[in-house]
Design a protein around this motif. Structure first.
Motif, PDB file in Angstrom:
ATOM      1  N   ASN D 176       0.791  -1.216   0.000  1.00 19.71           N
ATOM      2  CA  ASN D 176       0.000   0.000   0.000  1.00 19.71           C
ATOM      3  C   ASN D 176       0.826   1.269   0.000  1.00 19.71           C
ATOM      4  O   ASN D 176       0.257   2.344  -0.059  1.00 19.71           O
ATOM      5  N   SER D 177       2.130   1.200   0.123  1.00 20.49           N
ATOM      6  CA  SER D 177       2.898   2.415  -0.096  1.00 20.49           C
ATOM      7  C   SER D 177       2.787   2.703  -1.579  1.00 20.49           C
ATOM      8  O   SER D 177       2.592   1.796  -2.382  1.00 20.49           O
ATOM      9  N   ASP D 202      -3.329  -8.441  -3.674  1.00 22.32           N
ATOM     10  CA  ASP D 202      -3.788  -7.845  -2.417  1.00 22.32           C
ATOM     11  C   ASP D 202      -2.658  -7.025  -1.802  1.00 22.32           C
ATOM     12  O   ASP D 202      -1.537  -7.009  -2.306  1.00 22.32           O
ATOM     13  N   ALA D 203      -3.007  -6.351  -0.699  1.00 16.86           N
ATOM     14  CA  ALA D 203      -2.027  -5.531  -0.001  1.00 16.86           C
ATOM     15  C   ALA D 203      -1.955  -5.944   1.460  1.00 16.86           C
ATOM     16  O   ALA D 203      -2.945  -6.396   2.030  1.00 16.86           O
ATOM     17  N   ILE D 204      -0.777  -5.792   2.038  1.00 20.18           N
ATOM     18  CA  ILE D 204      -0.656  -5.973   3.478  1.00 20.18           C
ATOM     19  C   ILE D 204      -0.557  -4.604   4.125  1.00 20.18           C
ATOM     20  O   ILE D 204      -0.363  -3.587   3.457  1.00 20.18           O
ATOM     21  N   ASN D 205      -0.691  -4.579   5.432  1.00 17.23           N
ATOM     22  CA  ASN D 205      -0.519  -3.357   6.187  1.00 17.23           C
ATOM     23  C   ASN D 205       0.900  -3.367   6.738  1.00 17.23           C
ATOM     24  O   ASN D 205       1.238  -4.185   7.575  1.00 17.23           O
ATOM     25  N   GLU D 207       2.439  -1.872   8.875  1.00 20.23           N
ATOM     26  CA  GLU D 207       2.669  -1.696  10.301  1.00 20.23           C
ATOM     27  C   GLU D 207       2.434  -2.988  11.077  1.00 20.23           C
ATOM     28  O   GLU D 207       2.660  -3.062  12.274  1.00 20.23           O
ATOM     29  N   ASP D 208       1.952  -4.000  10.389  1.00 21.94           N
ATOM     30  CA  ASP D 208       1.673  -5.268  11.052  1.00 21.94           C
ATOM     31  C   ASP D 208       2.936  -6.063  11.321  1.00 21.94           C
ATOM     32  O   ASP D 208       3.956  -5.891  10.661  1.00 21.94           O
ATOM     33  N   GLN D 209       2.812  -6.981  12.238  1.00 20.57           N
ATOM     34  CA  GLN D 209       3.859  -7.959  12.464  1.00 20.57           C
ATOM     35  C   GLN D 209       3.407  -9.322  11.955  1.00 20.57           C
ATOM     36  O   GLN D 209       4.214 -10.171  11.623  1.00 20.57           O
ATOM     37  N   ASP D 210       2.120  -9.536  11.962  1.00 17.80           N
ATOM     38  CA  ASP D 210       1.603 -10.878  11.742  1.00 17.80           C
ATOM     39  C   ASP D 210       0.907 -10.938  10.387  1.00 17.80           C
ATOM     40  O   ASP D 210      -0.108 -10.286  10.172  1.00 17.80           O
ATOM     41  N   PRO D 213      -2.571 -14.542   8.425  1.00 18.63           N
ATOM     42  CA  PRO D 213      -3.880 -14.694   7.770  1.00 18.63           C
ATOM     43  C   PRO D 213      -3.780 -14.613   6.247  1.00 18.63           C
ATOM     44  O   PRO D 213      -4.335 -15.445   5.535  1.00 18.63           O
ATOM     45  N   ILE D 214      -3.041 -13.620   5.766  1.00 18.56           N
ATOM     46  CA  ILE D 214      -3.008 -13.430   4.315  1.00 18.56           C
ATOM     47  C   ILE D 214      -2.164 -14.517   3.660  1.00 18.56           C
ATOM     48  O   ILE D 214      -2.453 -14.966   2.545  1.00 18.56           O
TER      49      ILE D 214
END
Lengths: 583, 238, 306, 421
Positions: D176-177, D202-205, D207-210, D213-214
């Motif tokens: 998402n950047s 798809d995109a990840i966030n 700021e996440d560590q985990d 799920p994706i």
């Protein structure tokens, strides 16, 4: 509980203070040390002043938590950017739209949560701020441009109707104000003075044919007005003085007017982008004028908005709504009991404050032309919140000071060489602050406080003086803080701290004098590798903690606006003041 | 030497001068009543004694110890407990836990706690029936019992009661006052704050009348009960 | 079904971390009615200190991973607990009577200081936990191809043990009961002879100490971290605490697991883009809960005044 | 009253303590001032500080060799923290300081407002790493970039997956950047053009560590290869958690993952076998200048030169130096004109610079694919997609790409801006 017992707000800065501030603000760009980059900082600071004032409505007046203010600021900025980039809406026209959208969003969001307890409200506003940022990063509806944001917002532009009618209208306006000002004088004196102003105003451009000179003429017209209004008894003498000024001015203009006109014209063209004239109706000509990168026009634009905001806020503060906010802030239950619809009152605070943040967002977007999610993140909310609270919640001068501390100071600190800051002037500033706060907090026993403070100061300065190692000031700062802490702890326990402090100071000095060299070396190395920008957030945080401990109500707290729901509220305990008297 | 002695106590709430020089004495074994109208400073006096408020000047001596600068929790250790106004039991703690908190100063001395608990349950059998209920679910009278019982759990020398009759039905008021007498008989000195002046004066040995932060009158309770001015101002007689 | 089970395990693991951090929030909020914004950063400091210690211990204790981890955990608990106590002394205690705004600012300030210290200590870079720690833990096969990795199991067990221990401490012991009493009423607790300041100090030790352990576990599990970890995790954990009913220890645990599972399921079944909206989902959940049931899932419905 | 006195005291102390040092920084001789603007603090601090190290080293080398045109060079570094607001402010500061040319900023968001300042002030401006298409489309004749637009990398990644790996069903994941999202969009565009099936997008966030799920979701779809366009911190976590979940995913990662920390985070076992599409690593550049510089860097700072963008920053300095030396002028117009028209086949640190087009973009492309081997090293993968046409007809290719770019922009609005690094 006598609701009418509210005293009117005693302004913290007198009118004179405000007047001086205004003059300083107007003159700022012309001060010698102001270069472009400092003016840019001033513009940014101005935007933050507006933000602080808008948040003050929510936090200071209505006493509500709002740690997501940046979202509304961002909403305004994004609205403006989207309207400008996609639809070509001039930014100044988008101001009401930005305000409206931010305000409506505030109403929609805050309505269901306003009844929540203070800290819940706080966390919800944080959550909303984050949702806004995430939505912007995720390019919601494909309009926010993702995490890079939107580029290319237009700069402010306007159509300047630049022909004879404008000077004429200005002149008439000046003359009308003049006539009102001197209306108690005889008619012939009035006419005489008016003719002088008209002369000073019209003559130079007429004779030299240099239209730019009207700019100077406006100044002359206002100056004449000032002379006329300064006296209670406007007589031939004052009218004569006006004539004198007018004639001298006209002469100077006739001699040097051509060059001056050229300079003014050039100045305007340097500062603004002046387009080709457009023919308008009724034989009028419009000149499209747009801002350039130059910060000075922005500065004045922002200043105008600050003044509008200030005037609006002072009026709000004294309005029915302002009083309602006060009651709600002081005692919500009591306010409800007096028939105030507290939810609506709080909603109004949220809506007005947020809408105004939207306006600040417009100014931001047009100044920086880029809006990106990072500019409206939680840190921004905290900075705005701190501007309000550090300066003193509810206090307008407090906001000015808060902005200086949170926005201006960090920018100016860029210039400061860390060595100089830490070894030179910085320590003394810190020591002065520590001692000032210390003595202030112990006002009752000045001699004792001075003795204690003296010990702290000694521990601070002596090692450096004895070893000639400036870097030991760093250890001195720690010593001073420890000293303040020890003194306050001992005082709390009713132990006289003076012997302990002096004893401690002497031992400390002895130790540092003996072992100071090595420490000084490593401290000095540390200082040279110190990059102040790395520590800006940390210093800001430390300042926040320190400020709250020393002055929980803020640096320049709002003077209690005289609302005392009688002693009952404070004594509590269900006791009331109605006492039967013994006979 | 009196068990409790206040000397010229001045207490402030912020800028409000609430107690303007209170001096009083409580002799061991007595029941002493503090009466006065709302806002006279009765509760403030108790809160000052128990250390919740700090007097700006004056001294408080309890059992030979100066306590006017002592934090509240240490005063409890000396044997002075305070059952606050408005039956402030811990609503989400059970009756038993509430009582245990009353015995907090006894530490882990299980036997002493158990013995005190038995004494309290003897005084208030209702509490034993409800010992596993949450404090907040008790009725008003039961909460008052719990509050008093809790204050007794540390076996205090002096028990201070703040408005034990507040908001209770007349029947219950009577029962509570009976119990207070019983407690006193067991050797606990009692300092009682009451708005119900008549009942308080009947119960007490000695009484002080407070008025806007000063002591307006004092004397043996019986005498005050007969005092013209007291009858007029506090006993509703003309 | 397999996918669902796998996602459930994923959610439980992350939920366990949230729960551990949420405990600290909930305890502090219980006794002081203060949102301890610095808590998330203390948790991050737990990860940081744990990283530094493990890096030092791995070589001398080669082959004894569990011993190294145990030592690290104990030290981290002590260090972070001490940090918590210090922060309470310096930043919160002087403000106990100063109204509502001041402690919030002070807490945020403390958080900024902790974060700036961590940023400079790590040079703003991602730090990596030692390699190959606990590599040979067996993973437990469940139905289908789904398995619970040994590390996940260890994390879950540790989380649950710590929470049960804390709950037992608070419910069964004298000091624990005193803690609950203090959370209800400071003045009345004082009248019981409870040293309220001491209890608060204790709370500010236990909460951050648990957070610190959580930090070490997160570091071990994800193997890397940076200084921004604290804020996001802290905010999530706070949401978890509110979800469960703030001030309520089982509530915080439940809230943590609920949040972990909701986030995971939303990502797993929310379609494309849901992952990027994960945080927003947590915030929206928070707002919904606060509107519908402000006291949280397990919160008592005792009305609290504004 | 007392409060006011106190407040005023504090204010005066503040003002005094900040106003005095303003005069510090007098100049000696007549040095050529070069500005460097980048994120010295904040999220991208690592890159910004690398910029500073690399450019400073170049400046020192230059001064050792007698400076430019016999004048010493002085580098003025300003920190914009990657933030557009600060970027505009520090740009004003650099203008006020009287710099001849500016290198920076790192991310496009910061470069955009700064470029306006430099344009109005008439100062040569070269960004080492901002790849947003829009930046060079404003017609600023003094704005250049030494990095490449990211459509080239997307095209390369697709060719690699198609020709080398023989993948048919691919997945694309970004963070998402704008940079990663843009690269992902380009990759999808070229993949569809090449007839590959994009089965996961798809995109990840970040700021996440985990990311379990994706990852579980990707495992369900089971594509032949997955291209991750985000940054190395998340890339490492993705690889790690892929291994932890026992999934079998063939990862290919973009140039933002070209960082040894990726392997540290993931662990060697989890990282091995992952492909990286990137500009060549410094040690694989077959240019003596590059190798020398990389060695010198490590020698000077005791750490390896890990980021291609640091090299790009040094490159930007060399371009400026070369232009000044060739023209003998520090006049922006002269320099810009030289760079547009006469600057060809410069032996750059990151490969020969064929030249700049009329927009200021660097011509050509240099992307290659690496694989992480069993020992945790980035190794140039022996098989590369047929590269021929690209290098032969670079300028023509550029135009072609420009057209494709427009087409893609129309289709996918999110692909408008891309960001480097």
């Amino acid at each position: 509980m006598n609701v009418n017992s509210i005293a009117t707000d005693k302004r913290q800065l007198s009118r004179l203070g405000y007047a001086l501030l205004l003059i300083l603000a107007l003159a700022l760009p012309f001060l010698g040390f102001m270069d472009r980059s400092k003016m840019s900082v001033a513009v940014l600071a101005g935007i933050y002043v507006i933000l602080g004032l808008s948040l003050n409505i929510i936090v200071g007046y209505a006493g509500l938590f709002q740690l997501g203010h940046a979202a509304f600021y961002g909403l305004g900025a994004y609205t403006t950017a989207i309207l400008s980039i996609n639809y070509g809406v001039p930014v100044l026209l988008s101001i009401p739209i930005a305000a409206l959208i931010a305000g409506i969003a505030a109403i929609i969001i805050s309505k269901p949560i306003l009844h929540l307890r203070g800290d819940y409200l706080c966390i919800v506003t944080i959550a909303f701020g984050e949702i806004f940022r995430i939505a912007a990063v995720n390019n919601i509806f494909g309009i926010t441009g993702g995490s890079n944001g939107l580029f290319g917002t237009a700069r402010p532009e306007f159509l300047l109707p630049w022909i004879e009618p404008i000077p004429l209208i200005t002149l008439i306006a000046i003359l009308i104000v003049y006539a009102i000002t001197v209306r108690k004088s005889p008619l012939n004196v009035q006419l005489l003075g008016g003719a002088a102003i008209a002369l000073a105003y019209y003559l130079p451009p007429l004779i030299t044919g240099q239209e730019p000179l009207f700019v100077l003429s406006i100044v002359m017209g206002l100056l004449g007005l000032l002379v006329a209004s300064m006296t209670h008894n406007f007589s031939y003498r004052e009218a004569g003085a006006l004539w004198g000024i007018a004639v001298v001015f006209a002469l100077i203009m006739l001699i040097g007017g051509g060059n001056l006109a050229g300079a003014i014209d050039q100045g305007v063209r340097d500062t603004f982008k002046v387009g080709d004239p457009i023919e308008g109706p009724m034989g009028m000509t419009f000149v499209p004028v747009a801002f350039k990168r130059d910060p000075i026009p922005y500065y004045y634009l922002v200043l105008i908005f600050i003044i509008i905001t200030l005037v609006g806020m002072l009026r709000l503060q004294d309005s029915r709504l302002g009083r309602a906010w006060l009651y709600v802030r002081e005692d919500e239950l009591a306010a409800e009991a007096t028939g105030i619809d507290t939810t609506r009152v709080k909603l109004a605070a949220f809506a007005i404050g947020s809408a105004w943040a939207g306006v600040a967002g417009t100014l931001y977007a047009s100044r920086f032309t880029v809006v990106s999610p990072d500019s409206f993140d939680f840190l921004q909310s905290v900075i705005i919140f701190c501007i309000v609270v550090l300066g003193g919640s509810g206090s307008i001068p407090g906001i000015l000071v808060g902005t200086l501390g949170m926005v201006v100071l960090p920018e100016l600190l860029r210039d400061v060489a860390p060595t100089f800051l830490i070894e030179g002037i910085g320590p003394f500033a810190i020591l002065a602050l520590i001692l000032a706060f210390y003595i202030h907090s112990r006002r009752q026993h000045l001699t004792k406080a001075a003795l204690e403070a003296g010990a702290i100061a000694l521990a601070f300065i002596a090692p450096t003086l004895l070893t000639a190692q400036p870097s030991l000031y760093l250890a001195g700062i720690v010593a001073a803080l420890v000293g303040v802490w020890i003194a306050s702890e001992l005082n709390r326990r009713d132990i006289n701290p003076i012997p302990w402090l002096w004893g401690g100071a002497v031992i400390y000095i002895a130790l540092l004098t003996l072992a100071g060299q090595g420490l000084a070396q490593s401290l000095s190395d540390g200082i040279h590798n110190f990059r102040i920008t790395d520590w800006r957030d940390g210093l800001m945080g430390a300042a926040m903690v320190l400020m709250m401990i020393l002055r929980p109500a803020g640096l320049i707290p709002e003077r209690r606006r005289g609302i005392v729901f009688s002693a009952v509220a404070e004594v509590g305990e269900g006791e009331s003041v109605s006492t039967p008297q013994l006979a | 030497m009196a068990l409790l002695e206040l000397q010229d106590i001045h207490t402030y709430y912020g800028h409000v001068h609430a107690l303007k020089g209170i001096s009083l004495q409580v002799e061991e074994g007595q029941i002493v009543a503090l009466i006065g109208a709302n806002g006279a400073g009765k509760t403030t006096t108790l809160r000052t004694i128990s250390g919740l408020l700090r007097p700006r000047s004056g001294s408080i001596i309890f059992d030979g110890n100066p306590i006017h600068r002592m934090p509240a929790h240490r005063i409890v250790h000396l044997g002075l407990t305070h059952a606050p106004e408005g039956r402030q039991v811990f609503p989400t703690l059970t009756v038993q836990e509430n009582l245990n908190m009353g015995a907090y100063t006894l530490g882990n001395d299980k036997e002493a706690i158990e013995e005190n608990r038995r004494r309290v349950f003897k005084l208030f059998p209702r509490l034993e029936e409800r010992k596993n209920q949450l404090g907040g679910t008790l009725s008003g009278g039961e909460q008052q019992m719990l509050s008093i019982g809790r204050a007794l759990m540390s076996r205090p020398k002096l028990l201070m009661l703040d408005e034990p009759s507040l908001g209770l039905a007349p029947m219950l008021v009577k029962a509570i006052f009976e119990t207070i007498r019983e407690i006193n008989r067991q050797g606990v000195t009692v300092l009682l704050v009451e708005q119900n002046a008549r009942a308080a004066l009947k119960l007490a040995d000695y009484a002080y009348v407070l008025e806007t932060g000063t002591i307006a009158l004092e004397g043996p309770a019986g005498e005050l009960l007969r005092d013209e001015r007291v009858r007029k101002a506090y006993l509703g007689e003309t | 079904m397999e996918k669902f089970l796998q996602q459930l395990i994923n959610g439980l693991t992350i939920g366990g971390f949230y729960a551990l951090v949420a405990l600290g929030y909930t305890m502090v909020y219980g006794v002081l009615k203060l949102i301890n914004f610095a808590h998330g950063d203390m948790f991050m400091w737990g990860t940081l200190v744990g990283w530094a210690l493990l890096a030092a211990l791995v070589a001398p204790l080669a082959g004894m991973d569990l011993v190294a981890i145990l030592i690290t955990s104990v030290v981290v608990m002590g260090v972070i607990g001490a940090v918590g106590v210090t922060i309470e002394r310096v930043a919160y205690r002087p403000l106990r009577k100063a109204g509502r705004l001041s402690p919030v600012i002070s807490a945020l300030g403390a958080a900024f200081v902790l974060e700036a210290l961590a940023r400079n200590a790590t040079e703003a870079r991602v730090k990596v936990y030692p390699q190959n720690l606990l590599e040979n833990l067996p993973s437990i096969p469940l139905i289908g191809g789904v398995s619970l990795s040994g590390l996940q199991l260890l994390m879950l067990i540790t989380c649950v043990l710590l929470m049960v221990g804390l709950y037992a401490f608070v419910q069964r012991t004298r000091i624990g009961t005193a803690m609950r009493a203090v959370s209800l009423d400071h003045d009345v607790s004082r009248l019981m002879g409870i040293n309220v300041d001491q209890i608060i100090t204790l709370v500010f030790f236990i909460g951050p100490a648990l957070g610190g352990i959580g930090g070490v576990l997160v570091g071990l599990y994800y193997r890397s971290f940076d200084f921004t970890l604290g804020w996001i995790f802290g905010l999530k954990a706070f949401i978890a605490a509110i979800l469960g009913g703030i001030g309520n220890i089982p509530g915080a645990v439940l809230g943590g697991f609920v949040l972990g599972i909701v986030e995971t399921m939303a990502t797993a079944y929310g379609g494309a883009g849901a992952s990027a909206w994960k945080d927003a989902i947590a915030y929206i959940l928070l707002i919904i809960i606060l509107i519908a049931r402000p006291t949280g899932i397990l919160g008592e419905t005792v009305a609290e005044k504004v | 009253m007392n409060r006011r006195v106190l407040a005023i005291t504090v204010l005066v102390v503040m003002l005094v303590s900040m106003s005095v040092p303003m005069s510090v920084g007098a100049q000696e001789g007549e040095p050529i001032l070069i500005g460097l603007q980048g994120p010295m603090t904040g999220d991208y601090a690592y890159e910004g500080q690398g910029f500073q190290k690399a450019v400073q080293l170049m400046v020192d080398l230059t001064n050792e060799q007698g400076g430019i045109l016999g004048r010493p060079v002085e580098l003025i570094v300003e920190d914009d923290a990657g933030d557009p607001t600060q970027a505009a402010l520090v740009a004003e500061r650099l203008v006020d300081a009287g710099v001849v040319a500016v290198i920076g900023a790192y991310n496009s968001t910061a470069t955009e407002p700064a470029s306006e300042v430099y344009h109005e002030a008439g100062i040569l401006h070269i960004t080492p790493s901002s790849t947003a298409t829009r930046l060079t489309e404003k017609g600023f004749e003094q704005f250049f970039r030494v990095c490449f637009l990211d459509d080239r990398q997307g095209l390369f990644a697709v060719r690699f997956m198609d020709e080398v790996l023989g993948a048919e069903r691919i997945g694309i994941l970004h963070d998402n950047s704008t940079y990663a999202a843009g690269l992902a969009e380009w990759t999808r565009y070229y993949a569809e053009e090449a007839g590959l099936e994009v089965v996961f997008y798809d995109a990840i966030n970040p700021e996440d560590q985990d990311f379990t799920p994706i990852l579980t979701n990707i495992g369900e779809v089971n594509p032949d290869a997955v291209y991750f366009t985000g940054y190395h911190a998340q890339g490492g976590l993705l690889l790690r958690q892929t291994a932890d979940l026992g999934l079998d995913i063939q990862w290919i990662m973009g140039n933002a993952c070209n960082n040894p920390e990726l392997i540290e985070i993931a662990g060697v076992d989890a990282a091995a076998g992952t492909f990286i599409t990137t500009e060549p690593l410094p040690q694989d550049l077959d240019y003596p200048e590059a190798r020398e510089f990389v060695e010198l860097f490590e020698e000077t700072y005791g750490e390896p030169l890990t980021s291609i963008w640091w090299l790009m920053a040094a490159e930007a300095f060399n371009v400026i130096r070369y232009a000044i030396e060739e023209t003998g002028s520090t006049d922006t117009e002269v320099l810009a004109d030289f760079l547009h028209n006469e600057f060809h086949d410069f032996p750059g640190l990151t490969g020969p610079i064929i030249g700049f087009d009329e927009k200021g973009d660097r011509l050509g492309t240099i992307h290659v694919a690496y694989i992480i081997d069993e020992d945790g090293n980035f190794v140039l993968y022996p098989e590369q997609p047929a590269a021929g046409e690209e290098e032969e007809a670079a300028p023509a290719e550029e135009e072609e790409a420009g057209e494709a770019e427009e087409a893609a922009t129309e289709e996918e609005s999110t692909a408008e801006e891309e960001e480097g690094g």
